[in-house]
Design an enzyme around this catalytic site. Sequence first.
Site, mmCIF file in Angstrom:
data_model
loop_
_atom_site.group_PDB
_atom_site.id
_atom_site.type_symbol
_atom_site.label_atom_id
_atom_site.label_comp_id
_atom_site.label_asym_id
_atom_site.label_seq_id
_atom_site.Cartn_x
_atom_site.Cartn_y
_atom_site.Cartn_z
ATOM 1 C CE LYS A 108 -4.518 0.826 0.392
ATOM 2 N NZ LYS A 108 -5.681 0.089 -0.025
HETATM 3 N N1 GLU Z 1 -7.321 -0.081 -3.244
HETATM 4 C C1 GLU Z 1 -8.159 -1.244 -3.389
HETATM 5 C C2 GLU Z 1 -8.173 -1.969 -2.096
HETATM 6 O O1 GLU Z 1 -7.951 -1.351 -1.070
HETATM 7 C C3 GLU Z 1 -7.466 -1.910 -4.754
HETATM 8 C C4 GLU Z 1 -6.287 -2.158 -4.744
HETATM 9 C C5 GLU Z 1 -5.777 -2.927 -5.946
HETATM 10 O O2 GLU Z 1 -6.600 -3.112 -7.010
HETATM 11 O O3 GLU Z 1 -4.426 -3.072 -6.205
HETATM 12 O O4 GLU Z 1 -8.608 -3.217 -2.487
#
Ligand code: GLU
Length: 418
Positions: A108
């Site tokens: 993240k």
């Molecule tokens: N931000 C989204 C999540 O928390 C998508 C993450 C992604 O597609 O890599 O799942």
Amino acid sequence: MSKAENKSPYQIAQEQFDLAAEFMGLEDDLRCILRVPKRELTVNFPVRMDDGSVQAFTGYRVQHNVTRGPGKGGIRYHQNVSLDEVRALAMWMTWKCAVVNIPFGGAKGGVVVDPTKLSLRELENLTRRFATEISPLIGQDGDIPAPDVNTNAQIMAWLMDTISMHTGHLESAITTGKPLGLGGSLGRSDATGRGVSFCVAQAAKFLNMDLKDAPTVVQGFGNVGSVSARMLHDLGCRIIAVGDVYGSIYNPKGIDPHALVQHMKKTRTVMDYPDCEPVPNEDLLEIKCDVLVPAALEEQITAENAPRIRPKILAEGANGPTTPEADKILFENNVFVIPDILCNAGGVTVSYFEWVQDLQSFFWDESEINHRLKLVMDSSFQAVNERAQAHKIPLRLAANILAIERVAEATRLRGIYP
Ligand code: GLU
């Protein structure tokens, strides 16, 4: 930080992990490895603003685990981003990818910024410089960002272009959630909300509950909240209240989320939507309903308000909206909680499809994507729910156990290097 419980999201993520590790009797070696992030990068960087001045920003990219595949996870722009929040979100991504069994690890990123205060040019400058700063970690086989809170397809395009400029050729598979004209996938922008609606439908079936006219409350009207509201409305649910950062609105007769999306496009908020009563944001989650979808930020449901939150189904569109103390109360009160790492996994699942399409330069039609998404979500829901019912444990614990089992198995098979 939750006011009621004084814990950071990272402490909460670790507490959830410890609970699952204990329940499954995970060996100590694996506990040490899996309870902390593998890599953490903090970057401080300057951005030239429109008035010619220079402002300093701080951002992070954390890879919690890359044992089962490249790090995967969004990048958020928010004034309250912190390293501890990004650590928690990265850890939840590891379990999310494992629970739906896609070959990714968890990562993240985030920048401490209120993007509503930036011009479009400043937003682009910030994104391109942040992309450059975290580029040592980013790559189609290493770590693949995606949108999250306050980031979108355009920001993914700038990120991807920046890295591509460094390598000298198009690197479309290094981000997902891109615009369609640039290697994005059909169905990606609706995928998280669509997945939420699949989970709610499965839960309703299991609970023998009719979704027709079921009073439904949605907290957050960004990508996840607005699409979840639309899809649940299309399943027959009656959306009676919706909130965003500016305030909440209530109409017991029902709000048409399709029309609300149009209103939102003009005014940027759900407030002042016709025929609705304003409601303080603190009261939104406590409105009596059958289906509740928190689709905003972490730690919204705490020991303090949980006793008054009694939907039949609580579908976590957001990451980390419920604290462990609140979880206990909800479980005692028979609230069927569909945990974030399962409920909102539709987004990363279609991100996986996008990555596969980019790597093959071969693109699928939308019906194929939605069909495959449904297969993944439904089978994951069944696996988690079966485990939860067999052991009489909350779905969150069951989902974490399933996920940790998969990552632990991959770690044992790969062994400890050297
Ligand atoms: N931000 C989204 C999540 O928390 C998508 C993450 C992604 O597609 O890599 O799942």
